[in-house]
Motif scaffolding. Structure first.
Motif, short mmCIF file in Angstrom:
data_model
loop_
_atom_site.label_atom_id
_atom_site.label_comp_id
_atom_site.label_asym_id
_atom_site.label_seq_id
_atom_site.Cartn_x
_atom_site.Cartn_y
_atom_site.Cartn_z
N ASP A 78 -8.98 4.50 -1.91
CA ASP A 78 -10.14 4.35 -2.78
C ASP A 78 -9.99 5.28 -3.98
O ASP A 78 -8.98 5.97 -4.12
N VAL A 79 -10.99 5.32 -4.86
CA VAL A 79 -10.91 6.13 -6.08
C VAL A 79 -10.79 7.63 -5.80
O VAL A 79 -10.33 8.39 -6.65
N GLU A 80 -11.20 8.05 -4.61
CA GLU A 80 -11.10 9.46 -4.24
C GLU A 80 -9.81 9.78 -3.51
O GLU A 80 -9.60 10.92 -3.09
N GLY A 81 -8.94 8.78 -3.32
CA GLY A 81 -7.67 9.00 -2.66
C GLY A 81 -7.69 8.84 -1.16
O GLY A 81 -6.68 9.02 -0.49
N LYS A 82 -8.83 8.48 -0.60
CA LYS A 82 -8.95 8.27 0.83
C LYS A 82 -8.32 6.93 1.21
O LYS A 82 -8.55 5.92 0.56
N ILE A 83 -7.54 6.94 2.28
CA ILE A 83 -6.90 5.70 2.75
C ILE A 83 -7.95 4.79 3.36
O ILE A 83 -8.69 5.19 4.25
N ILE A 84 -8.01 3.55 2.84
CA ILE A 84 -9.00 2.59 3.30
C ILE A 84 -8.37 1.32 3.87
O ILE A 84 -9.08 0.41 4.31
N GLY A 85 -7.04 1.26 3.88
CA GLY A 85 -6.38 0.07 4.40
C GLY A 85 -4.91 0.11 4.07
O GLY A 85 -4.35 1.13 3.67
N VAL A 86 -4.27 -1.04 4.27
CA VAL A 86 -2.84 -1.18 4.04
C VAL A 86 -2.62 -2.39 3.15
O VAL A 86 -3.23 -3.44 3.35
N ILE A 87 -1.73 -2.24 2.20
CA ILE A 87 -1.28 -3.37 1.40
C ILE A 87 0.13 -3.70 1.88
O ILE A 87 1.02 -2.85 1.84
N GLY A 88 0.29 -4.89 2.39
CA GLY A 88 1.60 -5.34 2.86
C GLY A 88 2.14 -6.37 1.91
O GLY A 88 1.49 -7.37 1.61
N VAL A 89 3.33 -6.13 1.40
CA VAL A 89 3.98 -7.08 0.51
C VAL A 89 5.24 -7.55 1.21
O VAL A 89 6.12 -6.74 1.53
N GLY A 90 5.28 -8.83 1.47
CA GLY A 90 6.45 -9.40 2.15
C GLY A 90 7.25 -10.28 1.23
O GLY A 90 6.74 -10.85 0.27
#
Length: 91
Positions: A78-90
């Motif tokens: 998020d905008v504060e740098g907290k991890i909110i998920g994963v982006i997977g690019v295949g």
């Protein structure tokens, strides 16, 4: 984790429409049994900030065929740098 985006190329490769996959667990529904733990570990690591590049694994198509996917798993923040998920690019 659950799939929350599925682009046109993913549809072309797998035969699954966006409606087929959104909200469903990627590992549970689309990964071969022998790779479930490894793919889950890559995604879990990305949730902890440990990103992976060029991780190869098989994925099932809608017709039951097995295709090889090269995955890059990146932490989504998020905008504060907290991890909110994963982006997977295949590819």
């Amino acid at each position: 984790g659950n799939v929350n985006e599925w682009n046109v190329k993913s549809m072309q490769i797998t035969g699954y429409s966006k409606e087929d996959v959104l909200g469903r667990g990627l590992v549970e529904h689309f990964i071969t049994d022998e790779y479930k733990d490894a793919v889950r570990a890559v995604l879990d690591n990305a949730l902890r900030g440990i990103e992976s590049a060029n991780f190869e694994f098989p994925l099932f198509t809608k017709s039951g065929e097995r295709v090889e996917v090269l995955l890059n798993a990146t932490s989504r923040r998020d905008v504060e740098g907290k991890i909110i998920g994963v982006i997977g690019v295949g590819q």
